[in-house]
Scaffold this motif. Structure first.
Motif, PDB file in Angstrom:
ATOM      1  N   PRO A 316      29.323  28.578  44.447  1.00  0.00           N
ATOM      2  CA  PRO A 316      29.555  28.391  43.010  1.00  0.00           C
ATOM      3  C   PRO A 316      29.968  29.657  42.260  1.00  0.00           C
ATOM      4  O   PRO A 316      30.404  29.567  41.106  1.00  0.00           O
ATOM      5  N   ALA A 317      29.836  30.825  42.886  1.00  0.00           N
ATOM      6  CA  ALA A 317      30.217  32.070  42.211  1.00  0.00           C
ATOM      7  C   ALA A 317      31.733  32.259  42.272  1.00  0.00           C
ATOM      8  O   ALA A 317      32.233  33.334  42.620  1.00  0.00           O
ATOM      9  N   PHE A 318      32.479  31.239  41.902  1.00  0.00           N
ATOM     10  CA  PHE A 318      33.945  31.238  42.014  1.00  0.00           C
ATOM     11  C   PHE A 318      34.633  32.314  41.177  1.00  0.00           C
ATOM     12  O   PHE A 318      35.748  32.741  41.532  1.00  0.00           O
ATOM     13  N   PRO A 319      34.056  32.809  40.051  1.00  0.00           N
ATOM     14  CA  PRO A 319      34.755  33.874  39.317  1.00  0.00           C
ATOM     15  C   PRO A 319      34.991  35.128  40.154  1.00  0.00           C
ATOM     16  O   PRO A 319      35.883  35.923  39.831  1.00  0.00           O
ATOM     17  N   LEU A 320      34.225  35.309  41.238  1.00  0.00           N
ATOM     18  CA  LEU A 320      34.439  36.463  42.110  1.00  0.00           C
ATOM     19  C   LEU A 320      35.830  36.449  42.727  1.00  0.00           C
ATOM     20  O   LEU A 320      36.350  37.494  43.136  1.00  0.00           O
ATOM     21  N   LEU A 321      36.447  35.278  42.807  1.00  0.00           N
ATOM     22  CA  LEU A 321      37.757  35.146  43.442  1.00  0.00           C
ATOM     23  C   LEU A 321      38.907  35.463  42.492  1.00  0.00           C
ATOM     24  O   LEU A 321      40.047  35.615  42.930  1.00  0.00           O
ATOM     25  N   ILE A 322      38.636  35.560  41.205  1.00  0.00           N
ATOM     26  CA  ILE A 322      39.710  35.753  40.226  1.00  0.00           C
ATOM     27  C   ILE A 322      40.450  37.075  40.429  1.00  0.00           C
ATOM     28  O   ILE A 322      41.697  37.098  40.412  1.00  0.00           O
ATOM     29  N   PRO A 323      39.758  38.215  40.636  1.00  0.00           N
ATOM     30  CA  PRO A 323      40.517  39.458  40.875  1.00  0.00           C
ATOM     31  C   PRO A 323      41.413  39.379  42.111  1.00  0.00           C
ATOM     32  O   PRO A 323      42.512  39.939  42.119  1.00  0.00           O
ATOM     33  N   VAL A 324      40.960  38.689  43.149  1.00  0.00           N
ATOM     34  CA  VAL A 324      41.773  38.540  44.357  1.00  0.00           C
ATOM     35  C   VAL A 324      43.013  37.704  44.053  1.00  0.00           C
ATOM     36  O   VAL A 324      44.127  38.032  44.480  1.00  0.00           O
ATOM     37  N   ALA A 325      42.828  36.619  43.296  1.00  0.00           N
ATOM     38  CA  ALA A 325      43.963  35.762  42.936  1.00  0.00           C
ATOM     39  C   ALA A 325      44.984  36.529  42.099  1.00  0.00           C
ATOM     40  O   ALA A 325      46.204  36.421  42.322  1.00  0.00           O
ATOM     41  N   ILE A 326      44.509  37.318  41.151  1.00  0.00           N
ATOM     42  CA  ILE A 326      45.418  38.103  40.305  1.00  0.00           C
ATOM     43  C   ILE A 326      46.145  39.147  41.145  1.00  0.00           C
ATOM     44  O   ILE A 326      47.362  39.360  40.998  1.00  0.00           O
ATOM     45  N   GLY A 327      45.401  39.804  42.053  1.00  0.00           N
ATOM     46  CA  GLY A 327      46.020  40.813  42.908  1.00  0.00           C
ATOM     47  C   GLY A 327      47.085  40.228  43.815  1.00  0.00           C
ATOM     48  O   GLY A 327      48.169  40.807  43.960  1.00  0.00           O
ATOM     49  N   LEU A 328      46.808  39.073  44.423  1.00  0.00           N
ATOM     50  CA  LEU A 328      47.794  38.443  45.307  1.00  0.00           C
ATOM     51  C   LEU A 328      49.016  37.956  44.532  1.00  0.00           C
ATOM     52  O   LEU A 328      50.134  37.989  45.045  1.00  0.00           O
ATOM     53  N   ALA A 329      48.792  37.488  43.305  1.00  0.00           N
ATOM     54  CA  ALA A 329      49.911  36.993  42.491  1.00  0.00           C
ATOM     55  C   ALA A 329      50.903  38.102  42.160  1.00  0.00           C
ATOM     56  O   ALA A 329      52.081  37.826  41.892  1.00  0.00           O
ATOM     57  N   ARG A 330      50.443  39.341  42.192  1.00  0.00           N
ATOM     58  CA  ARG A 330      51.310  40.476  41.879  1.00  0.00           C
ATOM     59  C   ARG A 330      52.038  41.010  43.106  1.00  0.00           C
ATOM     60  O   ARG A 330      52.870  41.905  42.989  1.00  0.00           O
ATOM     61  N   ARG A 331      51.710  40.494  44.265  1.00  0.00           N
ATOM     62  CA  ARG A 331      52.363  40.941  45.493  1.00  0.00           C
ATOM     63  C   ARG A 331      53.581  40.075  45.798  1.00  0.00           C
ATOM     64  O   ARG A 331      53.839  39.072  45.149  1.00  0.00           O
ATOM     65  N   ARG A 332      54.309  40.483  46.831  1.00  0.00           N
ATOM     66  CA  ARG A 332      55.447  39.677  47.265  1.00  0.00           C
ATOM     67  C   ARG A 332      54.954  38.311  47.736  1.00  0.00           C
ATOM     68  O   ARG A 332      53.835  38.167  48.219  1.00  0.00           O
ATOM     69  N   THR A 333      55.829  37.338  47.618  1.00  0.00           N
ATOM     70  CA  THR A 333      55.450  35.975  48.000  1.00  0.00           C
ATOM     71  C   THR A 333      55.025  35.910  49.457  1.00  0.00           C
ATOM     72  O   THR A 333      54.039  35.253  49.798  1.00  0.00           O
ATOM     73  N   THR A 334      55.739  36.617  50.335  1.00  0.00           N
ATOM     74  CA  THR A 334      55.382  36.587  51.758  1.00  0.00           C
ATOM     75  C   THR A 334      54.003  37.184  51.997  1.00  0.00           C
ATOM     76  O   THR A 334      53.238  36.683  52.824  1.00  0.00           O
ATOM     77  N   THR A 335      53.670  38.230  51.266  1.00  0.00           N
ATOM     78  CA  THR A 335      52.347  38.862  51.404  1.00  0.00           C
ATOM     79  C   THR A 335      51.252  37.915  50.938  1.00  0.00           C
ATOM     80  O   THR A 335      50.225  37.753  51.606  1.00  0.00           O
ATOM     81  N   ALA A 336      51.478  37.280  49.792  1.00  0.00           N
ATOM     82  CA  ALA A 336      50.482  36.356  49.253  1.00  0.00           C
ATOM     83  C   ALA A 336      50.285  35.162  50.177  1.00  0.00           C
ATOM     84  O   ALA A 336      49.145  34.751  50.444  1.00  0.00           O
ATOM     85  N   VAL A 337      51.394  34.604  50.675  1.00  0.00           N
ATOM     86  CA  VAL A 337      51.303  33.428  51.538  1.00  0.00           C
ATOM     87  C   VAL A 337      50.621  33.777  52.860  1.00  0.00           C
ATOM     88  O   VAL A 337      49.743  33.045  53.341  1.00  0.00           O
ATOM     89  N   THR A 338      51.001  34.903  53.461  1.00  0.00           N
ATOM     90  CA  THR A 338      50.395  35.319  54.730  1.00  0.00           C
ATOM     91  C   THR A 338      48.899  35.540  54.575  1.00  0.00           C
ATOM     92  O   THR A 338      48.098  35.090  55.414  1.00  0.00           O
ATOM     93  N   THR A 339      48.514  36.219  53.517  1.00  0.00           N
ATOM     94  CA  THR A 339      47.085  36.459  53.265  1.00  0.00           C
ATOM     95  C   THR A 339      46.345  35.153  53.062  1.00  0.00           C
ATOM     96  O   THR A 339      45.244  34.951  53.605  1.00  0.00           O
ATOM     97  N   ALA A 340      46.938  34.250  52.281  1.00  0.00           N
ATOM     98  CA  ALA A 340      46.301  32.962  52.013  1.00  0.00           C
ATOM     99  C   ALA A 340      46.115  32.157  53.296  1.00  0.00           C
ATOM    100  O   ALA A 340      45.058  31.558  53.520  1.00  0.00           O
TER     101      ALA A 340
END
Length: 362
Positions: A316-340
Motif C-alpha cells: 500500500p505504500a505506493f507513493p514510494l514509486l512516484i519518484p521512480v515513475a518520474i525518473g523513468l518518464a524523463r529517460r529515453r523510451t527504450t530505457t524506460a521500457v527495458t527497465t519496466a
C-alpha cells in the motif's frame, strides 16, 4: 490494459512455478489468508472450519476475528453473480479492485508528474511490485490499495466526501487503515483551521475513522476486552509494535549470515523502500502522499511478526514509486521500457517463488 497485461504475466509465471513444484495454481491463488477470507465469506465468523489455526497452530473462538470483514463482504457480493463460486468471486473482486487502483494511480501520476507517461509508469511499477501476486489472489490488498488511492485523491483534490467514504471503507478492510485515517484526519483539520471548504472537511473527519472503530469496537464486545483485536493478533500471530527491533535484527542477520535467496531479496527490497522514502522527501510531493507512505512503513517495519510478509505489507505504500515513475518518464523510451520489463519479470518471479518454492512468505 497495461495493468491487466502485467497481472497476466504474473499469473503465467505463477502457473509455471506451480507446475514446477507440483502444485495447483488455483490452490496457490487462495492460499494462506485467502482460506480465512473465503471461509468467512461463505460461513461467517462463527462458521469458519475449526481445523484452521493461527500462526502458532492454535485455535480459539475469537481467532477468525483477526480478519476484517470488508473483503469477505465483497467476495459475497461477487459470488451472487450466477455461476461464480466463492473462489471465483474473490479473484474477480481482486481483479476489479486492481483496475480501480490502476485508474487512480494514473490520475495521481498525471497530476503530480505532469504527464500521461508518469501515470502509466506508476501503474506499471505498482502492478509489477515485488509481492504484487497478491493483487491476483484471494487477498485484501487490491481492495485496500484501491480505497487508499482514491481516498488520497479525494484529499488532494479536496473532495472530502470521497476521501471520508473511501477511508471509512478501508477501515473495514485492513488495520493499515490507521495510517490513512491519520492522514485524512490531519488534512481535514488543516482545512478546518484555514476555514476552507465550509463543512465538508468536518464530514471527512467524522467518516474517516468510523469503519475501523466500528470493527475494533465490535471485536472488543465479542472478546470482552476493548483491546481484544490487538490481543488476538499478538497471541495468534505475534504481531505487535516493537519500534522496529525485530525487523532490524532480521535485516542485520540477513546481511551478515548465510540465508536463503528469498530472505536476501526480502532484505534488499526493504532497504530499497527506505531509500525510496528519502527520494520522496526530496521530490516534494504532496504531503498527504508522503505522510501516508511513511506511516505505512512505520506500521509495517515497526512491528514484529512474520518477517517474510514485510514486502507484501509494504504494497500500500505506493507513493514510494512516484519518484521512480518520474525518473523513468524523463529517460529515453527504450530505457524506460527495458527497465519496466525487467521489473515486471522480477516482481512476477518474486511473488510466484514466494507462493510455490518458499514456505512462509505470504
Amino acid at each position: 490494459m497495461v495493468y491487466l497485461a502485467i497481472r497476466l504475466v504474473g499469473l503465467l509465471v505463477l502457473a509455471w512455478l506451480s507446475a514446477a513444484n507440483d502444485e495447483a495454481i488455483l490452490d496457490n491463488l487462495r492460499a494462506w489468508d485467502g482460506q480465512w477470507y473465503l471461509e468467512i465469506a461463505q460461513h461467517g465468523y462463527g462458521g469458519v472450519d475449526p481445523s484452521m489455526v493461527d500462526g502458532f497452530g492454535n485455535r480459539y473462538p475469537e481467532t477468525p476475528l483477526a480478519f476484517f470483514p470488508g473483503y469477505p463482504l465483497l467476495i459475497m457480493a461477487f459470488s451472487l453473480i450466477p455461476g461464480v463460486s466463492a473462489t471465483g468471486g474473490a479473484i474477480t473482486a481482486s481483479l476489479a479492485c486492481g483496475v480501480a487502483a490502476a485508474y487512480g494511480l494514473a490520475r495521481l501520476g498525471r497530476r503530480i508528474g505532469g504527464s500521461e507517461g508518469v501515470g502509466l509508469l506508476l501503474v506499471v511499477l505498482f502492478a509489477a511490485a515485488p509481492m504484487s501476486v497478491v493483487l491476483s489472489m484471494a487477498y485484501s490488498e487490491a481492495l485496500f490499495c484501491a480505497l487508499a488511492i482514491w481516498a488520497l485523491i479525494g484529499v488532494i483534490e479536496r473532495n472530502w466526501l470521497l476521501a471520508g467514504l473511501c477511508c471509512a471503507a478501508a477501515g473495514l478492510v485492513r488495520p493499515t487503515a490507521a495510517a490513512l485515517i491519520g492522514v485524512i484526519g490531519l488534512a481535514a483539520l488543516i482545512a478546518i483551521v484555514q476555514r476552507k471548504d465550509t463543512w465538508r472537511p468536518w464530514l471527512a473527519m467524522l467518516l474517516a475513522p468510523s469503519g475501523m472503530l466500528l470493527y475494533i469496537g465490535w471485536v472488543g464486545v465479542q472478546t470482552g476486552n476493548l483491546t481484544g483485536y490487538f490481543a488476538l493478533q499478538q497471541r495468534g500471530w505475534s504481531s505487535q509494535f516493537d519500534g522496529g527491533v525485530a525487523t532490524a535484527q532480521f535485516l542485520l542477520e540477513s546481511l551478515t549470515t548465510e540465508k536463503s535467496v528469498f530472505e536476501t531479496f526480502t532484505t534488499w527490497v526493504v532497504l530499497a523502500a527506505l531509500v525510496l522514502m528519502v527520494l520522496c522527501l526530496r521530490q516534494r510531493m504532496p504531503w498527504p502522499l508522503l505522510l501516508f507512505a511513511a506511516a505505512v512503513l512505520v506500521l509495517d517495519l515497526g512491528s514484529d511478526g512474520l518477517m517474510y510478509s514485510k514486502v507484501r505489507l509494504m504494497l500500500p505504500a505506493f507513493p514510494l514509486l512516484i519518484p521512480v515513475a518520474i525518473g523513468l518518464a524523463r529517460r529515453r523510451t527504450t530505457t524506460a521500457v527495458t527497465t519496466a520489463v525487467l521489473l515486471v519479470f522480477f516482481g512476477s518471479w518474486f511473488g510466484a517463488y514466494s507462493l510455490t518454492a518458499w514456505q512462509y512468505a505470504i
